[in-house]
Motif scaffolding. Structure first.
Motif, PDB file in Angstrom:
ATOM      1  N   LEU A 132     -50.104 -13.607 -17.583  1.00 37.58           N
ATOM      2  CA  LEU A 132     -50.033 -11.869 -17.203  1.00 37.58           C
ATOM      3  C   LEU A 132     -48.144 -12.058 -16.711  1.00 37.58           C
ATOM      4  O   LEU A 132     -48.186 -12.944 -15.907  1.00 37.58           O
ATOM      5  CB  LEU A 132     -50.426 -11.532 -16.497  1.00 37.58           C
ATOM      6  N   LYS A 133     -47.722 -10.919 -16.847  1.00 34.62           N
ATOM      7  CA  LYS A 133     -46.141 -10.277 -16.742  1.00 34.62           C
ATOM      8  C   LYS A 133     -46.229 -10.195 -15.653  1.00 34.62           C
ATOM      9  O   LYS A 133     -47.453  -8.984 -14.894  1.00 34.62           O
ATOM     10  CB  LYS A 133     -45.487  -9.997 -17.611  1.00 34.62           C
ATOM     11  N   GLU A 134     -45.209  -9.702 -14.388  1.00 38.24           N
ATOM     12  CA  GLU A 134     -45.141  -9.479 -13.422  1.00 38.24           C
ATOM     13  C   GLU A 134     -45.320  -7.421 -13.815  1.00 38.24           C
ATOM     14  O   GLU A 134     -44.888  -6.962 -14.658  1.00 38.24           O
ATOM     15  CB  GLU A 134     -43.266  -9.588 -13.137  1.00 38.24           C
ATOM     16  N   SER A 135     -46.450  -7.412 -12.661  1.00 33.93           N
ATOM     17  CA  SER A 135     -46.159  -5.267 -12.841  1.00 33.93           C
ATOM     18  C   SER A 135     -47.518  -5.318 -13.387  1.00 33.93           C
ATOM     19  O   SER A 135     -47.709  -3.971 -13.988  1.00 33.93           O
ATOM     20  CB  SER A 135     -45.151  -4.904 -12.760  1.00 33.93           C
ATOM     21  N   ASP A 136     -48.146  -6.409 -14.396  1.00 36.63           N
ATOM     22  CA  ASP A 136     -49.424  -6.044 -16.126  1.00 36.63           C
ATOM     23  C   ASP A 136     -50.009  -5.770 -14.598  1.00 36.63           C
ATOM     24  O   ASP A 136     -50.563  -5.590 -13.247  1.00 36.63           O
ATOM     25  CB  ASP A 136     -49.851  -7.250 -16.134  1.00 36.63           C
ATOM     26  N   ASN A 235     -41.190   0.386 -19.385  1.00 39.88           N
ATOM     27  CA  ASN A 235     -41.022  -0.656 -18.806  1.00 39.88           C
ATOM     28  C   ASN A 235     -40.796  -2.483 -18.661  1.00 39.88           C
ATOM     29  O   ASN A 235     -41.236  -2.927 -18.738  1.00 39.88           O
ATOM     30  CB  ASN A 235     -40.935   0.105 -17.940  1.00 39.88           C
ATOM     31  N   GLN A 236     -43.087  -1.709 -18.725  1.00 33.60           N
ATOM     32  CA  GLN A 236     -43.356  -3.076 -19.516  1.00 33.60           C
ATOM     33  C   GLN A 236     -42.796  -3.827 -20.401  1.00 33.60           C
ATOM     34  O   GLN A 236     -42.924  -5.128 -20.693  1.00 33.60           O
ATOM     35  CB  GLN A 236     -44.994  -3.268 -19.730  1.00 33.60           C
ATOM     36  N   GLU A 237     -43.710  -3.268 -21.725  1.00 35.66           N
ATOM     37  CA  GLU A 237     -42.968  -3.112 -22.867  1.00 35.66           C
ATOM     38  C   GLU A 237     -41.861  -3.709 -23.104  1.00 35.66           C
ATOM     39  O   GLU A 237     -41.282  -4.442 -23.569  1.00 35.66           O
ATOM     40  CB  GLU A 237     -42.476  -1.933 -24.239  1.00 35.66           C
TER      41      GLU A 237
END
Length: 319
Positions: A132-136, A235-237
């Motif tokens: 997982l990444k931050e804010s996922d 932003n996630q991308e």
């Protein structure tokens, strides 16, 4: 008068029939036989430390945001709120609080992300997937309770530990979980209508005459984190930070200035400009999450206004 001088740092009232007083990190709570009077001051806390300077209109934002969402969720669970006699004041039922906070997370952010980044894959007994990444977005909302500390830091605790220690009975805890997830679902739906994502939040509950009540604040900038929905995916991308509506920006500023509430650390100086910026961000959150225009309360003789409105409320019979 500078804006900072218009803020409510603390109250020291005495009322007929008063049976007690408690000063929390942000609220001053006056106890009476059958009710509580809660003054939302303009104090601000981060990392369980009250910062030295209050934030104008912050208390009004918290009080009115909480009232908005308590009224909007009363069909899910009974709540403590009886009246809002002043922009900074709520009057409600005197419940016996459960000594835990029901923290619910739909996304990996804030404290949960910091723990995950440090290598932890279990939070409060809940397993988190790798990669997982931050804010996922999490596969589904998770409940990560915390003990409610009278002083110092709240601590993460698992469902199993709560039941093992007998902090809450199993039947009560099952009901608290149901209420927590239902409230989070309602909050998520309401946020979506405002172009927001409810990332995580916390709920506090109490009991009165064998009934569970939702108490304290809900879905406010102090208890919740919001992302803007329109920029989230992009932003996630691009691995960019999410634009937030919460007080996380205050925590980030403190971290950048080498303060996380640890022993030996000193709170950095808060300039008038920074105080104004925080105040404006709180007002922005109120208007964005509620869809209502924020009406700044009268700040001349602010303590007199609050005291007089409380005294008037004490003459009202709610039962």
């Amino acid at each position: 008068m500078s804006i900072a001088k218009q803020a409510v740092k603390e109250t020291r009232f005495t009322f007929d029939g008063q049976t007690g007083f408690y000063r929390g990190k942000v609220r001053d709570v006056y106890h009476f036989e059958d009710r509580l009077v809660m003054v939302a001051t303009d104090r601000i806390s981060a990392f369980d430390v009250v910062l030295p300077r209050p934030i104008p209109f912050k208390g009004q934002v918290l009080n009115q945001t909480a009232a908005h969402f308590l009224q909007a969720t009363a069909d899910i669970v009974p709540n403590w709120l009886l009246a809002v006699p002043d922009p900074n004041v709520a009057v409600g039922l005197k419940c016996q609080p459960y000594p835990i906070e029901m923290v619910v997370r739909g996304y990996l952010a804030g404290h949960a992300w910091r723990e995950y980044r440090a290598g932890k894959r279990t939070l409060c007994g809940v397993a988190l997937p790798d990669g997982l990444k931050e804010s996922d977005k999490l596969p589904e909302p998770i409940i990560t309770p915390a003990t409610k500390a009278q002083e110092g830091h709240d601590e993460d605790i698992s469902r199993e530990e709560i039941l093992e220690r007998g902090i809450v009975s199993e039947s009560e805890y099952v009901q608290l979980e149901k209420y927590t997830l239902a409230l989070f679902q309602r909050g998520t739906e309401m946020a979506a209508r405002r172009g927001l994502i409810l990332v995580d939040t916390k709920y506090e509950f109490g009991s009165l005459n064998g009934q569970i009540y939702l108490i304290d604040e809900i879905h406010t900038p102090d208890s919740s984190r919001y992302f803007y929905a329109d920029s989230y995916a992009q932003n996630q991308e691009r691995a960019l930070p999410q634009k937030q509506l919460s007080k996380e920006f205050v925590r980030e500023w403190l971290i950048a200035n080498h303060f996380q509430g640890k022993e030996g650390q000193t709170v950095p100086e808060m300039s008038d400009e920074w105080i104004d910026q925080i105040s404006n961000r709180y007002i922005e959150l109120y208007e964005t999450v509620t869809g209502q225009s924020f009406q700044r309360s009268e700040t001349d003789n602010i303590y007199q206004r609050i005291e007089e409105n409380i005294r008037r409320s004490l003459t009202v019979t709610y039962f």
